[in-house]
Design a protein around this motif. Structure first.
Motif, mmCIF file in Angstrom:
data_model
loop_
_atom_site.group_PDB
_atom_site.id
_atom_site.type_symbol
_atom_site.label_atom_id
_atom_site.label_comp_id
_atom_site.label_asym_id
_atom_site.label_seq_id
_atom_site.Cartn_x
_atom_site.Cartn_y
_atom_site.Cartn_z
ATOM 1 N N TRP A 18 -57.311 20.323 -2.549
ATOM 2 C CA TRP A 18 -55.862 20.191 -2.465
ATOM 3 C C TRP A 18 -55.353 20.356 -3.887
ATOM 4 O O TRP A 18 -55.510 19.474 -4.724
ATOM 5 C CB TRP A 18 -55.497 18.828 -1.887
ATOM 6 N N THR A 19 -54.799 21.506 -4.179
ATOM 7 C CA THR A 19 -54.462 21.846 -5.561
ATOM 8 C C THR A 19 -53.272 21.045 -6.074
ATOM 9 O O THR A 19 -52.469 20.518 -5.288
ATOM 10 C CB THR A 19 -54.147 23.342 -5.703
ATOM 11 N N ALA A 20 -53.146 21.003 -7.378
ATOM 12 C CA ALA A 20 -52.022 20.320 -8.015
ATOM 13 C C ALA A 20 -50.702 20.950 -7.557
ATOM 14 O O ALA A 20 -49.730 20.243 -7.286
ATOM 15 C CB ALA A 20 -52.161 20.382 -9.524
ATOM 16 N N GLY A 21 -50.676 22.267 -7.440
ATOM 17 C CA GLY A 21 -49.467 22.955 -6.979
ATOM 18 C C GLY A 21 -49.097 22.574 -5.558
ATOM 19 O O GLY A 21 -47.914 22.400 -5.235
ATOM 20 N N GLU A 22 -50.089 22.463 -4.690
ATOM 21 C CA GLU A 22 -49.829 22.048 -3.311
ATOM 22 C C GLU A 22 -49.311 20.607 -3.273
ATOM 23 O O GLU A 22 -48.402 20.292 -2.499
ATOM 24 C CB GLU A 22 -51.104 22.174 -2.471
ATOM 25 N N GLN A 23 -49.875 19.754 -4.110
ATOM 26 C CA GLN A 23 -49.426 18.366 -4.157
ATOM 27 C C GLN A 23 -47.968 18.298 -4.606
ATOM 28 O O GLN A 23 -47.175 17.516 -4.060
ATOM 29 C CB GLN A 23 -50.305 17.558 -5.105
ATOM 30 N N GLU A 24 -47.620 19.107 -5.589
ATOM 31 C CA GLU A 24 -46.236 19.132 -6.067
ATOM 32 C C GLU A 24 -45.298 19.617 -4.966
ATOM 33 O O GLU A 24 -44.218 19.059 -4.756
ATOM 34 C CB GLU A 24 -46.130 20.029 -7.300
ATOM 35 N N PHE A 25 -45.715 20.647 -4.242
ATOM 36 C CA PHE A 25 -44.931 21.168 -3.119
ATOM 37 C C PHE A 25 -44.718 20.073 -2.073
ATOM 38 O O PHE A 25 -43.603 19.875 -1.591
ATOM 39 C CB PHE A 25 -45.642 22.379 -2.495
ATOM 40 N N TYR A 26 -45.790 19.353 -1.715
ATOM 41 C CA TYR A 26 -45.683 18.259 -0.744
ATOM 42 C C TYR A 26 -44.670 17.227 -1.225
ATOM 43 O O TYR A 26 -43.835 16.755 -0.453
ATOM 44 C CB TYR A 26 -47.041 17.586 -0.539
ATOM 45 N N ALA A 27 -44.741 16.868 -2.493
ATOM 46 C CA ALA A 27 -43.833 15.864 -3.051
ATOM 47 C C ALA A 27 -42.381 16.351 -2.991
ATOM 48 O O ALA A 27 -41.479 15.586 -2.633
ATOM 49 C CB ALA A 27 -44.235 15.534 -4.481
ATOM 50 N N GLN A 28 -42.151 17.625 -3.308
ATOM 51 C CA GLN A 28 -40.798 18.180 -3.275
ATOM 52 C C GLN A 28 -40.221 18.169 -1.861
ATOM 53 O O GLN A 28 -39.025 17.988 -1.676
ATOM 54 C CB GLN A 28 -40.790 19.601 -3.824
ATOM 55 N N LYS A 29 -41.078 18.370 -0.876
ATOM 56 C CA LYS A 29 -40.645 18.375 0.517
ATOM 57 C C LYS A 29 -40.521 16.965 1.092
ATOM 58 O O LYS A 29 -40.064 16.786 2.214
ATOM 59 C CB LYS A 29 -41.617 19.189 1.389
ATOM 60 N N GLY A 30 -40.982 15.978 0.336
ATOM 61 C CA GLY A 30 -40.896 14.595 0.803
ATOM 62 C C GLY A 30 -42.044 14.177 1.696
ATOM 63 O O GLY A 30 -41.982 13.127 2.337
ATOM 64 N N PHE A 31 -43.092 14.992 1.770
ATOM 65 C CA PHE A 31 -44.249 14.635 2.583
ATOM 66 C C PHE A 31 -44.976 13.467 1.929
ATOM 67 O O PHE A 31 -45.156 13.440 0.717
ATOM 68 C CB PHE A 31 -45.205 15.816 2.742
ATOM 69 N N GLN A 32 -45.405 12.513 2.727
ATOM 70 C CA GLN A 32 -46.020 11.300 2.205
ATOM 71 C C GLN A 32 -47.551 11.319 2.288
ATOM 72 O O GLN A 32 -48.207 10.606 1.554
ATOM 73 C CB GLN A 32 -45.514 10.090 2.993
ATOM 74 N N ASN A 33 -48.104 12.125 3.190
ATOM 75 C CA ASN A 33 -49.545 12.101 3.440
ATOM 76 C C ASN A 33 -50.223 13.376 2.951
ATOM 77 O O ASN A 33 -49.659 14.467 3.051
ATOM 78 C CB ASN A 33 -49.817 11.943 4.936
ATOM 79 N N ALA A 34 -51.436 13.220 2.494
ATOM 80 C CA ALA A 34 -52.255 14.366 2.105
ATOM 81 C C ALA A 34 -52.706 15.103 3.374
ATOM 82 O O ALA A 34 -52.782 14.505 4.450
ATOM 83 C CB ALA A 34 -53.476 13.887 1.317
ATOM 84 N N PRO A 35 -53.008 16.394 3.257
ATOM 85 C CA PRO A 35 -53.511 17.116 4.431
ATOM 86 C C PRO A 35 -54.855 16.543 4.878
ATOM 87 O O PRO A 35 -55.625 16.033 4.060
ATOM 88 C CB PRO A 35 -53.666 18.551 3.935
ATOM 89 N N VAL A 36 -55.128 16.607 6.170
ATOM 90 C CA VAL A 36 -56.383 16.070 6.697
ATOM 91 C C VAL A 36 -57.299 17.165 7.230
ATOM 92 O O VAL A 36 -58.443 16.891 7.581
ATOM 93 C CB VAL A 36 -56.131 15.016 7.805
ATOM 94 N N ARG A 37 -56.784 18.413 7.307
ATOM 95 C CA ARG A 37 -57.587 19.532 7.794
ATOM 96 C C ARG A 37 -57.612 20.651 6.763
ATOM 97 O O ARG A 37 -56.628 20.896 6.079
ATOM 98 C CB ARG A 37 -57.000 20.085 9.095
ATOM 99 N N CYS A 38 -58.747 21.367 6.725
ATOM 100 C CA CYS A 38 -58.846 22.552 5.872
ATOM 101 C C CYS A 38 -57.986 23.661 6.485
ATOM 102 O O CYS A 38 -57.528 23.553 7.627
ATOM 103 C CB CYS A 38 -60.308 22.994 5.753
ATOM 104 N N LYS A 39 -57.764 24.724 5.744
ATOM 105 C CA LYS A 39 -56.906 25.812 6.214
ATOM 106 C C LYS A 39 -57.418 26.416 7.519
ATOM 107 O O LYS A 39 -56.634 26.672 8.428
ATOM 108 C CB LYS A 39 -56.766 26.895 5.150
#
Length: 64
Positions: A18-39
């Motif tokens: 889970w890349t730093a960029g993806e984490q930043e995107f999640y935060a910007q969208k207001g998502f609270q949970n990390a992904p639980v499945r691979c692509k």
């Protein structure tokens, strides 16, 4: 700052990053949970859901 994290897919057990960029995107969208499945598993789940929903639509349409 965000750092890449290695997570484990809940469906297949594979590790994925889970890349730093993806984490930043999640935060910007207001998502609270990390992904639980691979692509690959996310894509497979989406396909199963789309097939299920399209079947429901055809069945529901046939009953009208």
């Amino acid at each position: 700052m965000y750092q890449d994290k290695t997570l484990v897919c809940k469906d297949c057990g594979a590790e994925f990053v889970w890349t730093a960029g993806e984490q930043e995107f999640y935060a910007q969208k207001g998502f609270q949970n990390a992904p639980v499945r691979c692509k690959a598993c996310r894509d497979a789940k989406k396909q199963r859901n789309n097939q299920f929903n399209s079947r429901r639509g055809r069945v529901a349409g046939a009953n009208k």
